[in-house]
Design an enzyme around this catalytic site. Structure first.
Site, mmCIF file in Angstrom:
data_model
loop_
_atom_site.group_PDB
_atom_site.id
_atom_site.type_symbol
_atom_site.label_atom_id
_atom_site.label_comp_id
_atom_site.label_asym_id
_atom_site.label_seq_id
_atom_site.Cartn_x
_atom_site.Cartn_y
_atom_site.Cartn_z
ATOM 1 N N ASP A 237 -8.825 4.208 1.425
ATOM 2 C CA ASP A 237 -8.285 5.085 2.462
ATOM 3 C C ASP A 237 -7.046 4.422 3.067
ATOM 4 O O ASP A 237 -6.580 3.390 2.574
ATOM 5 C CB ASP A 237 -9.353 5.371 3.520
ATOM 6 C CG ASP A 237 -9.808 4.116 4.257
ATOM 7 O OD1 ASP A 237 -9.534 2.998 3.769
ATOM 8 O OD2 ASP A 237 -10.448 4.241 5.320
ATOM 9 N N SER B 276 -6.905 5.543 9.879
ATOM 10 C CA SER B 276 -7.718 5.539 8.670
ATOM 11 C C SER B 276 -7.339 6.691 7.751
ATOM 12 O O SER B 276 -6.226 6.755 7.257
ATOM 13 C CB SER B 276 -9.203 5.569 9.037
ATOM 14 O OG SER B 276 -10.018 5.410 7.913
ATOM 15 N N ASP C 151 -6.200 2.611 5.762
ATOM 16 C CA ASP C 151 -6.170 1.230 6.252
ATOM 17 C C ASP C 151 -6.979 0.289 5.379
ATOM 18 O O ASP C 151 -7.180 -0.865 5.727
ATOM 19 C CB ASP C 151 -6.626 1.152 7.700
ATOM 20 C CG ASP C 151 -8.106 1.452 7.881
ATOM 21 O OD1 ASP C 151 -8.611 2.356 7.188
ATOM 22 O OD2 ASP C 151 -8.758 0.815 8.724
ATOM 23 N N ASP D 113 -10.159 -0.041 4.477
ATOM 24 C CA ASP D 113 -11.482 -0.589 4.774
ATOM 25 C C ASP D 113 -12.578 0.202 4.059
ATOM 26 O O ASP D 113 -13.755 -0.113 4.194
ATOM 27 C CB ASP D 113 -11.742 -0.646 6.282
ATOM 28 C CG ASP D 113 -11.894 0.715 6.931
ATOM 29 O OD1 ASP D 113 -11.504 1.734 6.311
ATOM 30 O OD2 ASP D 113 -12.388 0.781 8.077
#
Length: 480
Positions: free
Chosen positions: A245, A102, A247, A249
């Site tokens: 961010d 992340s 990734d 999500d």
């Protein structure tokens, strides 16, 4: 000793502790847990995705090898947003593992696990840990013989359906008239985000593409990211700026002046635009959630999508309509189907960045209102948040426990800023003061960090309170 631990977003730790047997072993344990729990009866596929950090391709190879060893069909989805992988897994009723750390630095990485029913919960974490502890010498020998995945795997395009999901629901003119700056950095969605906004009628300008991984945090913003946004805003070319961010999500949204919106504000605007009336959000979100009047029902939880999802499921069982969950960091989960003008958007109970970004921009376009004015209309108050890094649980836990359990110590600690009137233990320690201000400390579930969240009557007051909160905690930790 190992840095690997389960937090609010799966398993994370230092790359050196995750490479090799741990990545393989935890993936194998996850799949065996699914078999023991009877969760992989309809599909024997494992979808594997990854972000753009340097260690992710190697770790993904280890996950693919573990899938084959567990008797699953490994399917390589390549580099893609976590919600795109989750959507594909749900539609195929298959398991999935996303290789991502992340927003944390490139020297760390992690694994996010999805059962065929969606994000795993705390009971699944316990099952994975039990299965990992049960792995034996035979598994280790097979791993040493098998090694990292070296052969071509079956592949799946999970990106196109993800883009089409929003293109079909919002339509080609949803963002017409807007010029949006896309901060690309090393987000795995950097091209997907721009392409989707253009499909919806916006003009995009792309900024800040990076060749190496940048740990952009959508909650504790890096000063250099804020400076970049202010610099691009000074060009006066964009109506808003967006990013995610690592990734993808969690969203980042800033207005035309480069001022970043809080995650709970993004969530409120999304709920308003989509007509959602049940809001599920952690205790870290501000009191504006209740004050705004957008939701008829508000459910508060601990920090982390597993807790938000559990409360969303409780709301659904209770017959509550229009369910949406979001966190102070911006991750938004759609708990109910949305119907509008003959078009349907299916629920997706995993953190997503694309939906809240589009919804906020679509509200701008539909009302022809600058983003800053939309925010002003919410009476959202003022909050601030940041973190002390490199604070392991062995240091943060005693500090939080003493603040919670020792009234005399707590009153002395906060005496410099006011009188304590309420103590909330739902997640960490949230202190309310006679002045109406709040200070909330909690240990991060993903990294060795102590996070501090504050709420005050003005932006300046929130800034001062946050500075005090961080300094006071740092001094207390230094004293032990």
């Amino acid at each position: 000793m190992t840095s690997l631990k389960f937090g609010t977003s799966g398993l994370r730790g230092l790359v050196g502790d995750l490479l090799g047997w741990p990545s393989y072993g935890y993936s194998l344990a996850f799949l065996r847990h699914l078999d023991v729990a009877g969760l992989a009866r309809k599909s024997r596929e494992l979808l594997v995705g990854r972000d753009l950090r340097s260690s992710s391709p190697e770790i993904a190879g280890l996950v693919l090898a573990a899938a084959e060893a567990a008797g699953f069909e490994p399917i390589d989805c390549g580099a893609l947003p976590t919600p795109a992988l989750a959507l594909a897994a749900l539609e195929r009723q298959a398991a999935a593992i996303m290789v991502t750390g992340s927003h944390i630095p490139d020297d760390r990485n992690g694994l996010k696990f999805y059962s065929p029913a969606g994000e795993i919960g705390k009971a699944d974490e316990a099952g994975i840990l039990e299965a990992f502890a049960a792995l034996g010498e035979r598994d280790l020998l097979e791993f040493e013989a098998r090694g990292e995945w070296q052969r071509p795997a079956q592949t799946l395009d999970a990106v196109t359906p993800y883009i089409e999901r929003y293109a079909a629901f919002f339509g080609p003119d949803a963002l017409t008239g807007l010029t949006i700056g896309v901060y690309q950095h090393s987000s795995v969605a950097r091209d997907i985000l721009a392409e989707t906004l253009e499909r919806l009628g916006a003009e995009t300008l792309r900024y800040g593409r990076a060749d190496s991984f940048i740990p952009v945090d959508t909650e504790a913003h890096r000063p250099e990211d804020l400076e970049l946004l202010k610099g691009w805003a000074a060009e006066k070319r964009c109506d808003a700026f967006v990013s995610t961010d690592g990734d993808a999500d969690r969203p980042l949204v800033a207005d035309a002046e480069g001022t970043v919106l809080r995650g709970d504000v993004i969530g409120l605007l999304t709920a308003h635009h989509l007509g959602l009336s049940t809001i599920v959000t952690p205790v870290t979100s501000s009191s504006a959630i209740e004050r705004s009047g957008i939701a008829r029902t508000v459910r508060r939880t601990r920090v982390g999508s597993p807790f938000v999802i559990a409360a969303m499921e409780e709301g659904a069982k209770a017959g509550e309509p229009g369910i949406v969950g979001f966190e102070a960091n911006g991750g938004l989960l759609l708990g109910s189907d949305v119907e509008r003008e003959g078009r349907s958007l299916a629920a997706l109970a995993t953190r997503d960045s694309l939906l809240p970004i589009i919804a906020v921009l679509a509200e701008m376009a539909a009302t022809k209102t600058p983003l800053a004015k939309l925010v002003d209309g919410l009476d959202a108050g003022f909050t601030a948040a940041h973190r002390l890094q490199e604070v392991p649980a062995s240091e943060s836990s005693p500090f939080l426990e003493r603040l919670a359990g020792d009234q005399a110590y707590r009153e002395a600690f906060f005496s410099a800023i006011g009188e304590v009137t309420d103590v909330n233990h739902l997640d960490g320690l949230r202190i309310s003061l006679r002045s109406g201000e709040t200070v909330h400390y909690r240990a991060s579930g993903n990294a060795p960090e102590l996070r501090c969240y504050v709420e005050a009557a003005s932006g300046e007051a929130a800034g001062r309170l946050l500075e005090w909160g961080l300094e006071a905690a740092e001094k207390a930790l230094a004293r032990g």
